[in-house]
Scaffold this active site. Structure first.
Site, PDB file in Angstrom:
ATOM      1  N   LYS A  10       0.812  -1.215   0.000  1.00 14.23           N
ATOM      2  CA  LYS A  10       0.000   0.000   0.000  1.00 14.23           C
ATOM      3  C   LYS A  10       0.851   1.273   0.000  1.00 14.23           C
ATOM      4  O   LYS A  10       0.320   2.369  -0.148  1.00 14.23           O
ATOM      5  CB  LYS A  10      -0.937   0.012   1.210  1.00 14.23           C
ATOM      6  CG  LYS A  10      -1.987  -1.071   1.149  1.00 14.23           C
ATOM      7  CD  LYS A  10      -2.896  -1.010   2.352  1.00 14.23           C
ATOM      8  CE  LYS A  10      -3.934  -2.126   2.276  1.00 14.23           C
ATOM      9  NZ  LYS A  10      -4.810  -2.131   3.439  1.00 14.23           N
ATOM     10  N   CYS A  11       2.156   1.127   0.166  1.00 16.44           N
ATOM     11  CA  CYS A  11       3.064   2.273   0.265  1.00 16.44           C
ATOM     12  C   CYS A  11       3.711   2.552  -1.086  1.00 16.44           C
ATOM     13  O   CYS A  11       4.353   1.673  -1.669  1.00 16.44           O
ATOM     14  CB  CYS A  11       4.139   1.976   1.308  1.00 16.44           C
ATOM     15  SG  CYS A  11       5.476   3.186   1.368  1.00 16.44           S
ATOM     16  N   GLY A  12       3.583   3.771  -1.576  1.00 17.34           N
ATOM     17  CA  GLY A  12       4.157   4.147  -2.865  1.00 17.34           C
ATOM     18  C   GLY A  12       5.668   4.019  -2.903  1.00 17.34           C
ATOM     19  O   GLY A  12       6.228   3.519  -3.882  1.00 17.34           O
ATOM     20  N   ARG A  15       6.522   0.379  -3.117  1.00 15.77           N
ATOM     21  CA  ARG A  15       6.261  -0.148  -4.466  1.00 15.77           C
ATOM     22  C   ARG A  15       7.339   0.300  -5.449  1.00 15.77           C
ATOM     23  O   ARG A  15       7.792  -0.492  -6.286  1.00 15.77           O
ATOM     24  CB  ARG A  15       4.878   0.291  -4.956  1.00 15.77           C
ATOM     25  CG  ARG A  15       3.729  -0.405  -4.268  1.00 15.77           C
ATOM     26  CD  ARG A  15       2.401  -0.160  -4.962  1.00 15.77           C
ATOM     27  NE  ARG A  15       2.111   1.234  -5.208  1.00 15.77           N
ATOM     28  CZ  ARG A  15       1.434   2.039  -4.394  1.00 15.77           C
ATOM     29  NH1 ARG A  15       0.981   1.578  -3.240  1.00 15.77           N
ATOM     30  NH2 ARG A  15       1.200   3.297  -4.726  1.00 15.77           N
TER      31      ARG A  15
END
Length: 114
Positions: A10-12, A15
Site C-alpha cells: 500500500k506504500c508508494g 512499491r
C-alpha cells in the site's frame, strides 16, 4: 545478488523500491510483506544495526499511535519491543543485501547497497 525487501504494497515508496529491484536482472528478490509476516525483534535489531541507524530512526510516526505511546522519546529496547508487537510501527521499505541494509526513503537509497 540476493535482496530482501520488507514491503508494504500500500506504500508508494515501497512499491517504487520493489520495482527497481524487480527490474534488475542480476538481483534475486525476496519480498516479505512485513505486516503479514513481521520480523522478530532480533531481526529488527540486526537490520537497524546493519543500516547504521537507531530504531527511533526506523520508527513510523505517520498513521500510527507511536507519538501517543511516547515512542519517539523512548529508548531503543522499548521501540524494538513495540515494533515486534505491532509491525505497523516499522517504517518501510527496509532492503537487505550482502552489501548492507537501507531504509529506502527515498527509494534511491537502495543504490547504496546494490
Amino acid at each position: 545478488m540476493k535482496a530482501t525487501i520488507w514491503h508494504n504494497p500500500k506504500c508508494g515508496t515501497s512499491r517504487k523500491t520493489l520495482a527497481i529491484l524487480e527490474n534488475l536482472s542480476a538481483v534475486d528478490v525476496s519480498v516479505v510483506e512485513y505486516l503479514k509476516e513481521p520480523p522478530t525483534r532480533e531481526k529488527l535489531e540486526q537490520l537497524y544495526n546493519d543500516a547504521g541507524i537507531t530504531p527511533a530512526a526506523g520508527l513510523r510516526l505517520r498513521g500510527t499511535n507511536a507519538e501517543e505511546r511516547g515512542l519517539p522519546d523512548a529508548d531503543a529496547a522499548t521501540i524494538l519491543d513495540a515494533m515486534a508487537e505491532d509491525s505497523s510501527l516499522i517504517n518501510r521499505p527496509l532492503v537487505e543485501t550482502e552489501k548492507g541494509v537501507r531504509l529506502c526513503r527515498p527509494q534511491d537509497r537502495l543504490l547504496d547497497i546494490l
